[in-house]
Design a protein around this motif. Structure first.
Motif, mmCIF file in Angstrom:
data_model
loop_
_atom_site.group_PDB
_atom_site.id
_atom_site.type_symbol
_atom_site.label_atom_id
_atom_site.label_comp_id
_atom_site.label_asym_id
_atom_site.label_seq_id
_atom_site.Cartn_x
_atom_site.Cartn_y
_atom_site.Cartn_z
ATOM 1 N N SER A 1 -29.768 -25.377 -53.139
ATOM 2 C CA SER A 1 -29.089 -26.198 -52.135
ATOM 3 C C SER A 1 -27.664 -26.474 -52.596
ATOM 4 C CB SER A 1 -29.841 -27.513 -51.955
ATOM 5 O OG SER A 1 -29.054 -28.422 -51.216
ATOM 6 N N GLU A 2 -26.750 -26.612 -51.643
ATOM 7 C CA GLU A 2 -25.363 -26.955 -51.997
ATOM 8 C C GLU A 2 -25.225 -28.452 -52.270
ATOM 9 O OE1 GLU A 2 -23.764 -25.611 -48.169
ATOM 10 O OE2 GLU A 2 -23.078 -27.645 -47.785
ATOM 11 N N ARG A 3 -26.263 -29.225 -51.944
ATOM 12 C CA ARG A 3 -26.162 -30.679 -52.084
ATOM 13 C C ARG A 3 -26.833 -31.142 -53.372
ATOM 14 N NH1 ARG A 3 -27.945 -31.757 -45.914
ATOM 15 N NH2 ARG A 3 -28.848 -29.694 -46.194
ATOM 16 N N GLY B 1 -19.908 -30.329 -46.041
ATOM 17 C CA GLY B 1 -18.940 -31.380 -46.331
ATOM 18 C C GLY B 1 -18.643 -32.292 -45.148
ATOM 19 N N ASN C 1 -34.738 -34.027 -50.372
ATOM 20 C CA ASN C 1 -33.736 -34.838 -51.049
ATOM 21 C C ASN C 1 -34.446 -35.801 -51.991
ATOM 22 O OD1 ASN C 1 -31.697 -36.581 -51.753
ATOM 23 N ND2 ASN C 1 -31.341 -37.382 -49.685
ATOM 24 N N THR D 1 -35.878 -28.741 -46.522
ATOM 25 C CA THR D 1 -34.874 -29.256 -47.454
ATOM 26 C C THR D 1 -35.366 -30.619 -47.927
ATOM 27 O OG1 THR D 1 -33.188 -28.127 -46.171
ATOM 28 C CG2 THR D 1 -32.412 -29.765 -47.747
ATOM 29 N N HIS E 1 -30.870 -32.028 -54.186
ATOM 30 C CA HIS E 1 -31.604 -31.459 -53.051
ATOM 31 C C HIS E 1 -32.166 -30.106 -53.475
ATOM 32 C CE1 HIS E 1 -29.511 -34.449 -50.743
ATOM 33 N NE2 HIS E 1 -29.885 -33.953 -49.553
ATOM 34 N N ARG F 1 -18.440 -35.385 -42.829
ATOM 35 C CA ARG F 1 -18.494 -36.838 -43.088
ATOM 36 C C ARG F 1 -18.944 -37.547 -41.823
ATOM 37 N NH1 ARG F 1 -15.924 -38.740 -47.299
ATOM 38 N NH2 ARG F 1 -14.978 -37.207 -48.689
ATOM 39 N N GLU G 1 -28.476 -40.722 -52.132
ATOM 40 C CA GLU G 1 -27.325 -40.518 -51.255
ATOM 41 C C GLU G 1 -27.743 -39.585 -50.138
ATOM 42 O OE1 GLU G 1 -23.950 -41.416 -52.267
ATOM 43 O OE2 GLU G 1 -24.925 -42.610 -53.832
ATOM 44 N N PRO H 1 -25.717 -36.828 -48.677
ATOM 45 C CA PRO H 1 -24.590 -35.906 -48.439
ATOM 46 C C PRO H 1 -24.946 -34.931 -47.318
ATOM 47 C CG PRO H 1 -25.807 -35.281 -50.422
ATOM 48 C CD PRO H 1 -26.414 -36.562 -49.936
ATOM 49 N N LEU H 2 -23.951 -34.641 -46.469
ATOM 50 C CA LEU H 2 -24.209 -33.702 -45.372
ATOM 51 C C LEU H 2 -23.741 -32.313 -45.763
ATOM 52 C CD1 LEU H 2 -23.121 -35.918 -42.329
ATOM 53 C CD2 LEU H 2 -25.419 -35.535 -43.210
ATOM 54 N N ALA H 3 -24.384 -31.325 -45.199
ATOM 55 C CA ALA H 3 -24.005 -29.940 -45.500
ATOM 56 C C ALA H 3 -22.631 -29.655 -44.910
ATOM 57 C CB ALA H 3 -25.037 -28.987 -44.923
#
Ligand code: UN1
Length: 507
Positions: free
Chosen positions: A137-139, A499, A489, A487, A142, A501, A493, A495-497
């Motif tokens: 995952s990029e987060r 980036g 978590n 996915t 996650h 906001r 936090e 965080p959204l994929a």
């Protein structure tokens, strides 16, 4: 003559084509009347499913799905293992019944049962290998996973030429995947289906999962209902390209899935370096075996011009040695075609070949005896002849010369179908070109092996008008399951994929 066989397999004069049979319900569907193609005489009949019986069968399959999907896959594999044992115990009898109903020779009838047994073994192993992936995952904190879940009750429509093995390809994998099964066999071979289902019912009863495997014999009416039936998320169908177009269209309209294994117009290329000791017998088996009624039958032979006449002569002499007759006689290599219609379409194809400039150099006559016997035919042909582009389900081999390997591959790929293909060569470069992206466009491409007689374990199926489906091996199990991407978590936090906001602030 075959009374004892019927008795051993529990086949009576009239048999119900729906199982498990509810004896109280009156038999309502029309009678299916299979014939022995070696004599044209009637075999015991099978009462097909009425619309109500069909509905009940699908409802039962649906209800059974809710519990079957929770059984651990290796436990489901155990049921399949026992089906394999049941088939082993009945191999000779079931093989002979297949011979009787389809006309394929005995060793091929038994081979078909062996293919089912192999399929069971494969599915048992698979039941512990329904793997998913873990994906990065990029987060932070996650992870992603991909997992596979059972799909639901699935419909299986099989053809007369492999009346049992193709059911096993689909049903054994579907069963370990957690699906339940509704099977509509070909109306020409319902007895084989009844006998197979008997074995399966015995195992299912002993394992308390009776409703997992449903049989619904019938003709077009039942087939049509299955295609339209939203309760069946997947329809796996084997048959002609014409049938496949209907299946694809009707199932597609309701956005269901279809798994299609349709016609083949398979070619063998014989290159200058080919070993004819391999190429000739392989071609004869591929063209004449099962009386030319496999979807993998070789229908076109593309021979280098330097060998063309010699190959044609060797084939003619081999064809002369092929004994044609009762398929249960062990010295016979070719039995009858399945029906009078098949004889007629073979004769019509030969007539078309002649009128398009082809020459029948050997065979092609109907034998003067009861049943649907023909001689296999060798036809000198050209690739542009329209009949060469058609799949006639009969032992006709169109023989054509070529000059360069590029030309041979182009001829091989020039038809609408894309199931199997083969090259006989000792030239490494030619073989690799045939297997490369510019080579054969078929789902199956062989070197120094004919087009037919694939073993299970590899994915079976073809491209273009063959329908694109893959069955029986490799990761074909994925067609019988639904894929789920998850996915997870474990952080505090959110965080959204990409980036993104999206701050809604705090209270
Ligand atoms: C078919 O004709 O539908 O590869 C299947 C083969 C067999 C299967 C044929 N194992 O010839």
């Amino acid at each position: 003559m075959f009374e004892e066989l019927f008795q051993r397999l529990g086949i009576g004069e009239v048999n119900r084509g729906v199982t498990p049979v509810d004896e109280r319900a009156p038999a309502a569907g029309p009678l299916l009347r299979p014939t022995n193609p070696a004599s044209g005489s009637a075999l015991p009949t099978v009462q097909s499913a009425s619309p109500e019986e069909y509905d009940r069968a699908v409802d039962r399959a649906r209800a059974a799905f809710t519990s079957w999907r929770t059984v651990p896959p290796p436990r489901r594999g155990e049921v399949v293992r026992q089906i394999g044992e049941g088939l082993r115990a009945r191999k000779a009898d079931l093989g002979l019944l297949i011979t009787l109903e389809t006309g394929k020779i005995r060793t091929e009838g038994e081979g078909e049962v062996q293919e089912m047994i192999d399929m069971c073994d494969f599915a048992v192993g698979l039941s512990r290998q329904l793997y998913g992936l873990t994906i990065a995952s990029e987060r932070p904190l996650h992870r992603m996973i991909e997992q596979w879940h059972p799909l639901g009750p699935i419909g299986i429509v099989t053809a007369f030429n492999f009346p049992a093995a193709v059911w096993a390809w689909n049903a054994m994998i579907a069963a370990v995947c957690g699906d339940t099964i509704v099977w509509k066999p070909s109306p020409r071979t319902p007895l084989t289906a009844v006998a197979v289902q008997r074995i399966v019912d015995g195992v299912a009863r002993a394992n308390d999962c009776e409703d997992v495997f449903q049989l619904c014999a019938g003709g077009e009416d039942i087939g049509r209902r299955m295609l339209d039936d939203r309760r069946l998320p997947l329809i796996s169908a084997t048959g002609s390209c014409r049938l496949g177009r209907v299946v694809g269209e009707v199932v597609g309209r309701r956005l269901g899935r279809s798994l299609l294994e349709l016609g083949g117009n398979n070619a063998i290329i014989i290159a200058p370096s080919a070993e004819l000791e391999l190429a000739i017998p392989a071609t004869v088996f591929a063209a004449v075996g099962t009386a030319g009624q496999r979807c993998t039958t070789a229908r076109r032979l593309i021979v280098h011009e330097s060998l063309h006449d010699r190959v044609l002569e060797s084939l003619a002499s081999a064809y002369r040695r092929v004994r044609i007759g009762d398929p249960w006689d062990d010295s016979v290599l070719m039995g009858p075609l399945i029906s009078e219609d098949s004889v007629a379409s073979m004769m019509a194809a030969l007539e078309a070949a002649r009128s398009q400039g082809g020459e029948v150099v050997w065979g092609g006559r109907r034998l003067d005896r009861p049943g649907y016997f023909v001689e296999p035919a060798l036809v000198r042909a050209r690739p542009e002849m329209p009949i060469v582009g058609e799949e006639t389900f009969a032992p006709i081999l169109y023989v054509m010369p070529y000059r360069t390997i590029d030309e041979a591959i182009a001829i091989q790929n020039s038809v609408e179908q894309g199931l199997t293909s083969a090259v006989f060569t000792n030239d490494f470069r030619e073989a690799e070109q045939f297997l490369s992206a510019e080579g054969s466009d078929c789902g199956i491409a062989n070197v120094n092996i004919g087009t037919s007689g694939a073993e299970i374990g590899g994915a079976f199926g073809g491209e273009k008008s063959t329908g694109g489906g893959r069955e029986a091996g490799s990761d074909s199990w994925k067609a019988y399951m639904r894929r789920q991407t998850c996915t997870i978590n474990r952080g505090r936090e959110l965080p959204l994929a990409q980036g993104v906001r999206f701050d809604i602030g705090r209270d």
